[in-house]
Design a protein around this motif. Sequence first.
Motif, mmCIF file in Angstrom:
data_model
loop_
_atom_site.group_PDB
_atom_site.id
_atom_site.type_symbol
_atom_site.label_atom_id
_atom_site.label_comp_id
_atom_site.label_asym_id
_atom_site.label_seq_id
_atom_site.Cartn_x
_atom_site.Cartn_y
_atom_site.Cartn_z
ATOM 1 N N GLN A 68 -15.261 -1.435 15.397
ATOM 2 C CA GLN A 68 -15.353 -0.165 15.847
ATOM 3 C C GLN A 68 -16.131 0.553 17.166
ATOM 4 N N ALA A 71 -12.741 0.899 19.729
ATOM 5 C CA ALA A 71 -12.952 2.606 19.936
ATOM 6 C C ALA A 71 -13.007 2.813 21.484
ATOM 7 N N GLY A 121 -9.489 -4.205 14.923
ATOM 8 C CA GLY A 121 -10.538 -3.624 15.528
ATOM 9 C C GLY A 121 -9.159 -3.089 16.666
ATOM 10 N N PHE A 352 -14.777 9.336 17.896
ATOM 11 C CA PHE A 352 -15.783 7.560 17.173
ATOM 12 C C PHE A 352 -16.911 8.159 18.109
ATOM 13 N N SER A 356 -19.673 8.905 14.868
ATOM 14 C CA SER A 356 -21.231 7.681 14.781
ATOM 15 C C SER A 356 -22.642 8.155 15.206
#
Length: 395
Positions: A68, A71, A121, A352, A356
């Motif tokens: 991730q 991102a 990713g 994101f 998170s």
Amino acid sequence: MASESALPTDKSSGVGDAGFQTEKILALAIAHFIHDVYSSFLAPLLPLLIEKLSMSLTQAGFLSTIMQIPALLNPYIGLLADRASVRYFVILAPAMTAVPMSLIGMAPSYGVLLILLFITGISVSVFHVPSPVMVADLSAARKGRGMSFYMTGGELARTVGPLVAVAAVSLFGLEDFYPVMIFGMLSSVWLYFKFRRVPVKQVSSTRKLSIPQTWRSLRHVLLPLTAILITRGFMHASLTAFLPTYIKMETGNLWLAGIALTLFEAAGVAGVLTAGSVSDGFGRRKTLLASLLGAPLFLFLFALTGGWLRVAALLVVGFTLLSTTPVMLALVQENARHSPAAANGLFMMISFIARSAVVVVVGFIADRIGLNATYLISAAMGLVGIPFVVMLPKK
């Protein structure tokens, strides 16, 4: 620019179907489905990878993080897409994701596995940042409807992807299931022939905004959406991350825990498919307001009741909570006239970071007061997001 823009941009059609290119939008939804099936391989195969590479749980957890991290580059990927034809990003991405994800079982070491997931990713960002721009261009005045179709492909992939991964490993073995990459590669070939003659609208060369300029031009949209993403994130994190654990603790039945998450996601697919089209006629703000009012109220009901009433409440929460994404994507695209891909990249980066951070907070709260009380707090936080909906532009 006349030669570059074969896509309809006539706003006079209101919310009618004029200019809505159903066939091509469905093609992008199918591509979204195929792409996201591959990107969902990690979770179901993680136990096997842990055993093969003798990973600790900390190392295993970092795998998702490394996948991730790209991102954070979403705004810059969007900026690049605004200066090139966005269709080439979308065409290549299914193959770029399929290859490394189909090779994770062959990874001889933890380091190689990290490299494969980091490449994935990047490819995930390359697909998800510009593809909504293509959908918006192909949807004309019905951007909400187009985003609903597009997002339904991704939501269905979350359900089917783990089953595909398990079936492939059962058939070929962990180190030999790589032939499944062929479907992603064929998807890219299919997309090329589907879109090679469609000159998707590019950003006007007379005004190309930088990332800070894009933020300043869209902060009246992105600031309220950031607050909504954070407050909504409490409900989203508590359910997507901890619903099976909660049901297992309540009932002692792992099977019921799995069914609960499936029902939640299935209701979300219906919500995603519906909300965008509804917002085209009903209005973006009103649709978001209805969703962000309904989800907290029914989450309260879910936490405070039991039996079939709890099941019904969970379905409504899934329908309303997960339905907000296509509406927010449509809002961003409608207000991003000069740098649509960069704007979508900013939105996805914010999403994101918010997701998170909030999931860690939710886990921290649940450790101290329990999941049932956490659901009540998450529902209350959801209601906090309602005033920010009013701050969004009316049109």
